[in-house]
Enzyme design. Structure first.
Site, mmCIF file in Angstrom:
data_model
loop_
_atom_site.group_PDB
_atom_site.id
_atom_site.type_symbol
_atom_site.label_atom_id
_atom_site.label_comp_id
_atom_site.label_asym_id
_atom_site.label_seq_id
_atom_site.Cartn_x
_atom_site.Cartn_y
_atom_site.Cartn_z
ATOM 1 C CG ASN A 160 -76.964 -71.658 5.504
ATOM 2 O OD1 ASN A 160 -76.496 -71.056 6.460
ATOM 3 N ND2 ASN A 160 -76.794 -72.955 5.353
ATOM 4 C CE LYS A 210 -80.252 -59.397 13.980
ATOM 5 N NZ LYS A 210 -81.167 -59.434 15.124
HETATM 6 P P1 NAD Z 1 -82.590 -71.805 12.545
HETATM 7 O O1 NAD Z 1 -81.298 -72.510 12.379
HETATM 8 O O2 NAD Z 1 -83.527 -72.209 13.634
HETATM 9 O O3 NAD Z 1 -83.420 -71.865 11.162
HETATM 10 C C1 NAD Z 1 -82.845 -71.811 9.899
HETATM 11 C C2 NAD Z 1 -83.608 -72.744 8.965
HETATM 12 O O4 NAD Z 1 -83.045 -72.679 7.640
HETATM 13 C C3 NAD Z 1 -83.521 -74.206 9.400
HETATM 14 O O5 NAD Z 1 -84.819 -74.752 9.476
HETATM 15 C C4 NAD Z 1 -82.709 -74.864 8.289
HETATM 16 O O6 NAD Z 1 -83.046 -76.215 8.057
HETATM 17 C C5 NAD Z 1 -83.059 -73.984 7.096
HETATM 18 N N1 NAD Z 1 -82.097 -74.089 5.999
HETATM 19 C C6 NAD Z 1 -80.746 -74.044 6.054
HETATM 20 N N2 NAD Z 1 -80.211 -74.182 4.823
HETATM 21 C C7 NAD Z 1 -81.257 -74.318 3.971
HETATM 22 C C8 NAD Z 1 -81.360 -74.509 2.565
HETATM 23 N N3 NAD Z 1 -80.265 -74.582 1.792
HETATM 24 N N4 NAD Z 1 -82.582 -74.609 2.009
HETATM 25 C C9 NAD Z 1 -83.698 -74.550 2.784
HETATM 26 N N5 NAD Z 1 -83.666 -74.376 4.120
HETATM 27 C C10 NAD Z 1 -82.463 -74.262 4.710
HETATM 28 O O7 NAD Z 1 -82.231 -70.259 12.669
HETATM 29 P P2 NAD Z 1 -83.163 -69.074 13.246
HETATM 30 O O8 NAD Z 1 -82.945 -68.957 14.709
HETATM 31 O O9 NAD Z 1 -84.528 -69.226 12.698
HETATM 32 O O10 NAD Z 1 -82.431 -67.807 12.589
HETATM 33 C C11 NAD Z 1 -82.532 -67.506 11.196
HETATM 34 C C12 NAD Z 1 -81.806 -66.197 10.940
HETATM 35 O O11 NAD Z 1 -82.401 -65.154 11.717
HETATM 36 C C13 NAD Z 1 -80.312 -66.222 11.321
HETATM 37 O O12 NAD Z 1 -79.585 -65.469 10.379
HETATM 38 C C14 NAD Z 1 -80.296 -65.555 12.685
HETATM 39 O O13 NAD Z 1 -79.053 -64.937 12.941
HETATM 40 C C15 NAD Z 1 -81.429 -64.549 12.551
HETATM 41 N N6 NAD Z 1 -82.106 -64.180 13.791
HETATM 42 C C16 NAD Z 1 -82.458 -65.099 14.729
HETATM 43 C C17 NAD Z 1 -83.111 -64.682 15.886
HETATM 44 C C18 NAD Z 1 -83.508 -65.658 16.959
HETATM 45 O O14 NAD Z 1 -83.885 -65.205 18.056
HETATM 46 N N7 NAD Z 1 -83.468 -66.961 16.723
HETATM 47 C C19 NAD Z 1 -83.429 -63.334 16.080
HETATM 48 C C20 NAD Z 1 -83.099 -62.416 15.094
HETATM 49 C C21 NAD Z 1 -82.437 -62.845 13.951
#
Ligand code: NAD
Length: 297
Positions: free
Chosen positions: A71, A172
């Protein structure tokens, strides 16, 4: 001082992070492939960009919070991507957890265009995201870091400069290797305790004052009903998806292979979360490791 910030990726983490930028007086130009998430930010006062290139042509600071490496490659390097339209002098901050090699590739493409790229993955989970208390693990130039810091402080409490490009991702990956293991361990202990007839709340309370204490037991307990406001007490909805944790353990295994580091528990943990994904747990929070262990009995 307030500025217009581009924000791409408004999911579990990005949505609340973007809201905190608005709360701190910044203007936002947002984008996500899920229109409901865009609408939510629009209702809070954000403007909407057509695609990443559109945002790059209109703002000089952009934050991305996307699921995984492909992505990030698409949003930065693909058609209508950020790099296509990025303005010289722009600051690009990627807070997704991705392969450090992809971070290096995007950083060099940004540099060719005279822009600064920082990898700035976060730690803390959705509650810290909502409360603006995330930790940011930043890799990249010191000047880029100093420029990003006041912006990141709108969303986080601890802003660390880890070193050159991709060191934020390296930190990370190590953190999540440990987190993945501790969550499975906590799940095993909580389940065993219950099978021994213990009250899970009592067990969690004692562990929180004992040597088994960890974030997974203390602040994100996987056993339903022990804590309020965590995914385990909400059918494992929201939070940090098992599929994303599996992705991070894959990154850890790649990194371990590349450096000939022994990570036996990380390897087993990777396989456990992989099986969970195959059994339909991928979209549930990773603390569903507890549910998985219980269902297996
Ligand atoms: P998520 O899947 O809830 O959100 C990702 C968002 O990106 C979605 O809304 C999706 O529609 C959007 N997206 C995907 N491809 C896209 C594109 N081409 N253009 C525009 N938007 C696009 O994921 P999350 O839980 O928010 O996690 C995001 C990142 O943070 C990941 O890499 C994850 O490993 C990391 N992370 C998550 C957490 C957690 O607790 N959820 C904690 C630390 C780190």
């Amino acid at each position: 001082e307030p500025q217009t910030i581009g924000f791409i990726g408004l999911g579990n983490m990005g949505g609340p992070m973007a809201k905190n930028l608005l709360t701190n007086g910044h203007k936002l130009l947002v984008n996500d492939v899920v229109s409901a998430s865009v609408k939510e930010l629009q209702n809070e006062g954000a403007d909407v960009g057509d695609n990443p290139a559109d945002i790059a042509s209109k703002t000089s600071v952009i934050i991305t919070m996307l699921p995984s490496s492909p992505n990030v490659s698409e949003v930065y390097l693909g058609k209508n991507g950020i790099i296509e339209a990025v303005q010289e002098g722009s600051l690009l901050i990627d807070s997704s957890t991705i392969n450090p090699e992809v971070a290096k590739e995007v950083a060099s493409k940004a540099e060719e265009k005279g822009a600064t790229y920082l990898d700035a993955p976060v730690s803390g989970g959705v509650i810290a995201s909502q409360n603006g208390t995330l930790s940011f693990l930043v890799g990249g130039s010191k000047t880029g870091f100093e420029r990003a810091k006041p912006i990141l402080e709108c969303m986080g409490q601890n802003i660390f400069h880890c070193g050159e490009t991709a060191t934020g991702q390296a930190v990370k990956i190590c953190n999540n290797l440990l987190l993945a293991i501790s969550m499975i361990g906590t799940s095993e202990a909580m389940n065993l305790g219950q099978n021994l007839g213990l009250d899970p709340k009592l067990l969690a309370e004692v562990i929180s004052k004992s040597t088994g204490r960890c974030w997974s037991s203390d602040l994100y307990n996987p056993c339903p009903g022990v804590l309020e406001n965590v995914p385990s007490s909400n059918n494992y909805q929201g939070g940090f998806g098992t599929a994303l944790m599996t992705k991070d353990l894959g990154l850890a295994q790649e990194a371990a292979t590349g450096t000939k580091s022994a990570t036996p528990l990380g390897s087993v943990a990777h396989q456990i979360y992989r099986i969970m994904c195959n059994r339909g747990y991928g979209h549930l929070d990773f603390s569903s490791a507890y549910k998985f262990i219980k269902e297996d009995e």
